[in-house]
Scaffold this motif. Structure first.
Motif, short mmCIF file in Angstrom:
data_model
loop_
_atom_site.label_atom_id
_atom_site.label_comp_id
_atom_site.label_asym_id
_atom_site.label_seq_id
_atom_site.Cartn_x
_atom_site.Cartn_y
_atom_site.Cartn_z
N LEU A 84 68.63 19.73 -2.13
CA LEU A 84 70.02 20.33 -2.56
C LEU A 84 71.18 19.93 -1.45
O LEU A 84 72.30 20.01 -2.04
N GLY A 85 70.73 19.79 -0.08
CA GLY A 85 71.93 19.49 0.77
C GLY A 85 72.18 21.04 1.36
O GLY A 85 71.58 21.83 1.11
N THR A 86 73.62 21.14 1.39
CA THR A 86 73.88 22.43 2.05
C THR A 86 74.45 23.42 0.73
O THR A 86 75.14 22.70 -0.23
N THR A 87 73.69 24.47 0.75
CA THR A 87 74.03 25.55 -0.25
C THR A 87 74.56 26.75 0.39
O THR A 87 74.33 26.80 1.60
N HIS A 88 75.27 27.53 -0.59
CA HIS A 88 75.69 28.69 -0.16
C HIS A 88 75.52 29.66 -1.21
O HIS A 88 75.32 29.45 -2.35
N THR A 98 75.41 35.62 7.45
CA THR A 98 76.45 36.70 7.92
C THR A 98 76.24 37.77 7.11
O THR A 98 75.74 37.97 5.85
N ALA A 99 76.80 39.14 7.56
CA ALA A 99 76.95 40.28 6.98
C ALA A 99 78.25 41.03 7.31
O ALA A 99 78.35 41.01 8.70
N TRP A 100 78.91 41.64 6.55
CA TRP A 100 80.14 42.45 6.59
C TRP A 100 79.77 43.72 6.08
O TRP A 100 79.60 43.87 4.76
N ARG A 101 80.01 44.74 6.84
CA ARG A 101 79.76 46.06 6.26
C ARG A 101 81.16 46.86 6.41
O ARG A 101 81.70 46.95 7.43
N ARG A 102 81.39 47.51 5.18
CA ARG A 102 82.71 48.44 5.39
C ARG A 102 82.46 49.66 4.44
O ARG A 102 82.43 49.52 3.17
N GLY A 103 82.18 50.70 5.02
CA GLY A 103 81.88 51.77 4.24
C GLY A 103 80.38 51.71 3.71
O GLY A 103 79.54 51.30 4.39
N ALA A 104 80.00 51.78 2.41
CA ALA A 104 78.94 51.89 1.87
C ALA A 104 78.84 50.32 1.24
O ALA A 104 77.76 49.95 0.70
N LEU A 105 79.67 49.41 1.34
CA LEU A 105 79.63 48.30 0.85
C LEU A 105 79.20 47.19 1.80
O LEU A 105 79.46 47.19 2.98
N VAL A 106 78.45 46.12 1.55
CA VAL A 106 78.04 45.12 2.31
C VAL A 106 78.10 43.73 1.78
O VAL A 106 77.44 43.57 0.56
N LEU A 107 78.90 42.82 2.26
CA LEU A 107 79.01 41.33 1.90
C LEU A 107 78.30 40.64 2.55
O LEU A 107 78.37 40.78 3.93
N ARG A 108 77.18 39.88 2.12
CA ARG A 108 76.29 38.88 2.75
C ARG A 108 76.70 37.51 2.17
O ARG A 108 76.91 37.15 1.15
N SER A 109 76.47 36.61 3.31
CA SER A 109 76.59 35.23 2.89
C SER A 109 75.35 34.35 3.43
O SER A 109 74.86 34.86 4.55
N SER A 110 74.99 33.34 2.84
CA SER A 110 73.87 32.59 3.41
C SER A 110 74.29 31.05 3.13
O SER A 110 74.77 30.77 2.13
#
Length: 106
Positions: free
Chosen positions: A94-98, A75-87
């Motif tokens: 390893l199973g499920t990783t974040h 996922t990716a969320w952008r607010r202004g110049a900041l970008v928060l990403r998750s995987s």
């Protein structure tokens, strides 16, 4: 550019991938990227990701890493110049990783 805040744990081994080839493209509300990197021992590592825009500043997609066999949602969320990403990947060993990352655009 990637600036790690700390060294990897000893079990991680030799750190780093060297970027070799990148192919990327985008369309109406979509983007994709495939990267071929080289590990410290010279073996190749292929990764691919595709994103679809869900709304203003929000995207959802899939990510795949051939070397580890990991695959999952990003996922990716952008607010202004900041970008928060998750995987959120499923890995054979390893199973499920974040993973979460916070970046700033120029």
């Amino acid at each position: 550019m990637d600036w790690p805040l700390s060294d990897p744990p000893p079990w991680y081994g030799v750190r780093g991938l060297d970027r070799w080839i990148v192919l990327a493209g985008e369309g109406e509300g979509t983007a994709w990227r495939a990267a071929l990197d080289r590990r410290a021992d010279g073996t190749p590592s292929l990764q691919a990701e595709a994103l679809v825009r869900l709304g203003r500043g929000i995207a959802w997609g899939i990510r795949w890493d051939a070397a580890s066999g990991a695959m999952g949602v990003c996922t990716a969320w952008r607010r202004g110049a900041l970008v928060l990403r998750s995987s959120h990947l499923v890995h054979a060993d390893l199973g499920t990783t974040h993973r979460w990352s916070l970046g700033a655009l120029r």
